[in-house]
Design an enzyme around this catalytic site. Structure first.
Site, PDB file in Angstrom:
ATOM      1  N   GLY A 230       0.843  -1.206   0.000  1.00 29.87           N
ATOM      2  CA  GLY A 230       0.000   0.000   0.000  1.00 29.87           C
ATOM      3  C   GLY A 230       0.866   1.239   0.000  1.00 29.87           C
ATOM      4  O   GLY A 230       2.053   1.177   0.349  1.00 29.87           O
TER       5      GLY A 230
ATOM      6  N   HIS B  53      -4.183   1.349   8.003  1.00 33.49           N
ATOM      7  CA  HIS B  53      -2.794   1.854   8.043  1.00 33.49           C
ATOM      8  C   HIS B  53      -2.643   3.024   7.068  1.00 33.49           C
ATOM      9  O   HIS B  53      -2.083   4.056   7.408  1.00 33.49           O
ATOM     10  CB  HIS B  53      -1.843   0.694   7.691  1.00 33.49           C
ATOM     11  CG  HIS B  53      -0.409   1.078   7.503  1.00 33.49           C
ATOM     12  ND1 HIS B  53       0.603   0.669   8.357  1.00 33.49           N
ATOM     13  CD2 HIS B  53       0.212   1.835   6.559  1.00 33.49           C
ATOM     14  CE1 HIS B  53       1.755   1.162   7.942  1.00 33.49           C
ATOM     15  NE2 HIS B  53       1.550   1.862   6.848  1.00 33.49           N
ATOM     16  N   GLU B  54      -3.170   2.851   5.851  1.00 34.51           N
ATOM     17  CA  GLU B  54      -3.049   3.905   4.829  1.00 34.51           C
ATOM     18  C   GLU B  54      -3.874   5.129   5.208  1.00 34.51           C
ATOM     19  O   GLU B  54      -3.448   6.271   5.003  1.00 34.51           O
ATOM     20  CB  GLU B  54      -3.497   3.387   3.463  1.00 34.51           C
ATOM     21  CG  GLU B  54      -2.745   2.180   2.929  1.00 34.51           C
ATOM     22  CD  GLU B  54      -1.243   2.313   2.971  1.00 34.51           C
ATOM     23  OE1 GLU B  54      -0.732   3.445   2.974  1.00 34.51           O
ATOM     24  OE2 GLU B  54      -0.574   1.275   3.029  1.00 34.51           O
TER      25      GLU B  54
ATOM     26  N   GLN C 263       3.244   9.888   1.261  1.00 38.41           N
ATOM     27  CA  GLN C 263       4.528   9.190   1.352  1.00 38.41           C
ATOM     28  C   GLN C 263       5.473   9.571   0.209  1.00 38.41           C
ATOM     29  O   GLN C 263       6.678   9.350   0.304  1.00 38.41           O
ATOM     30  CB  GLN C 263       4.332   7.662   1.399  1.00 38.41           C
ATOM     31  CG  GLN C 263       3.650   7.210   2.692  1.00 38.41           C
ATOM     32  CD  GLN C 263       3.464   5.711   2.736  1.00 38.41           C
ATOM     33  OE1 GLN C 263       2.491   5.179   2.208  1.00 38.41           O
ATOM     34  NE2 GLN C 263       4.408   4.995   3.325  1.00 38.41           N
TER      35      GLN C 263
ATOM     36  N   CYS D 198       6.174  -0.302   7.454  1.00 40.70           N
ATOM     37  CA  CYS D 198       5.797   0.881   6.679  1.00 40.70           C
ATOM     38  C   CYS D 198       6.984   1.309   5.833  1.00 40.70           C
ATOM     39  O   CYS D 198       8.114   1.360   6.328  1.00 40.70           O
ATOM     40  CB  CYS D 198       5.384   2.015   7.622  1.00 40.70           C
ATOM     41  SG  CYS D 198       4.866   3.502   6.755  1.00 40.70           S
ATOM     42  N   LEU D 199       6.718   1.616   4.579  1.00 37.02           N
ATOM     43  CA  LEU D 199       7.798   2.045   3.682  1.00 37.02           C
ATOM     44  C   LEU D 199       8.425   3.344   4.164  1.00 37.02           C
ATOM     45  O   LEU D 199       9.569   3.635   3.824  1.00 37.02           O
ATOM     46  CB  LEU D 199       7.260   2.205   2.251  1.00 37.02           C
ATOM     47  CG  LEU D 199       6.769   0.906   1.589  1.00 37.02           C
ATOM     48  CD1 LEU D 199       6.084   1.203   0.269  1.00 37.02           C
ATOM     49  CD2 LEU D 199       7.915  -0.080   1.391  1.00 37.02           C
TER      50      LEU D 199
ATOM     51  N   HIS E 235      -2.125   7.423   7.427  1.00 36.19           N
ATOM     52  CA  HIS E 235      -1.176   8.313   6.731  1.00 36.19           C
ATOM     53  C   HIS E 235      -1.868   9.620   6.322  1.00 36.19           C
ATOM     54  O   HIS E 235      -1.264  10.688   6.355  1.00 36.19           O
ATOM     55  CB  HIS E 235      -0.607   7.645   5.473  1.00 36.19           C
ATOM     56  CG  HIS E 235       0.537   6.713   5.731  1.00 36.19           C
ATOM     57  ND1 HIS E 235       1.726   7.112   6.295  1.00 36.19           N
ATOM     58  CD2 HIS E 235       0.679   5.390   5.480  1.00 36.19           C
ATOM     59  CE1 HIS E 235       2.551   6.076   6.377  1.00 36.19           C
ATOM     60  NE2 HIS E 235       1.939   5.005   5.894  1.00 36.19           N
TER      61      HIS E 235
END
Ligand code: GNR
Ligand code: NI
Length: 172
Positions: free
Chosen positions: A46, A136-137, A51, A94-95, A140
């Site tokens: 995702g 999670h997204e 990000q 997480c990226l 963000h």
């Protein structure tokens, strides 16, 4: 399509609250294409627009397990309509928080209303990894990272590690 740089913690941009999209047009579709390519190249499941530094309420996702089978999903202006009181625990990464993982509790199911790639209104009933990933997204979009659910001590240790990592890569 282009692979963009993924911002990593600590970075104030990641703490910004993203703005709703007025209309899903060419520009937004191009952004979603770039986000998807960036996500695939980083082998994530995702990615939120913030990000890559763009504070718009746009998410891309692909949780397909089958190798080589792409199932891209696009969520514009997502809103959670319903959360199951039952929680599920997943090991999250997480990226934007590279190489750090922690078990996080979230509602096990949720219903999300959103606009798709073409601007059509959709409703998805999510459970399992999809429910976890959407939440999670969506965090963000509010400037929230999974490490915010950890103890102050654990969080500060992770941020310290990542700051050092950044300093090292800056001098290399
Ligand atoms: O690639 C990712 N994997 C993942 C695993 C468990 C829970 C959430 C995620 S999302 C993450 C990609 C990412 O950072 N998205 O914002
Ligand atoms: Ni993330």
């Amino acid at each position: 399509m282009a692979v963009k740089t993924i911002l990593t913690e600590p970075n104030q941009l990641l703490r910004q609250v993203s703005k709703p999209v007025n209309k899903v047009g060419k520009e937004e579709q191009q952004l979603m294409d770039d986000m998807l390519e960036t996500m695939y190249s980083a082998t994530g499941i995702g990615l939120a627009a913030i990000q890559i530094g763009i504070p718009k309420r746009i998410i891309v996702m692909d949780i397909s397990k089958e190798e080589g089978k792409k199932e891209p999903r696009y969520f514009v202006n997502p809103v959670i309509k319903n959360k199951d009181p039952l929680k599920a625990t997943y090991e999250e990464g997480c990226l934007s928080v590279p190489d750090q993982f922690a078990e996080i509790d979230r509602p096990s199911k949720c219903e999300v209303e959103y606009l798709d790639y073409h601007g059509n209104k959709k409703l998805v009933k999510a459970d399992g990894l999809l429910a976890t990933c959407i939440q999670h997204e969506m965090d963000h979009l509010e400037g929230i990272l999974f490490i915010d659910y950890l103890s102050k001590l654990k969080r500060s240790m992770i941020i310290k590690k990542l700051s050092k990592l950044k300093l090292n890569t800056a001098v290399l």
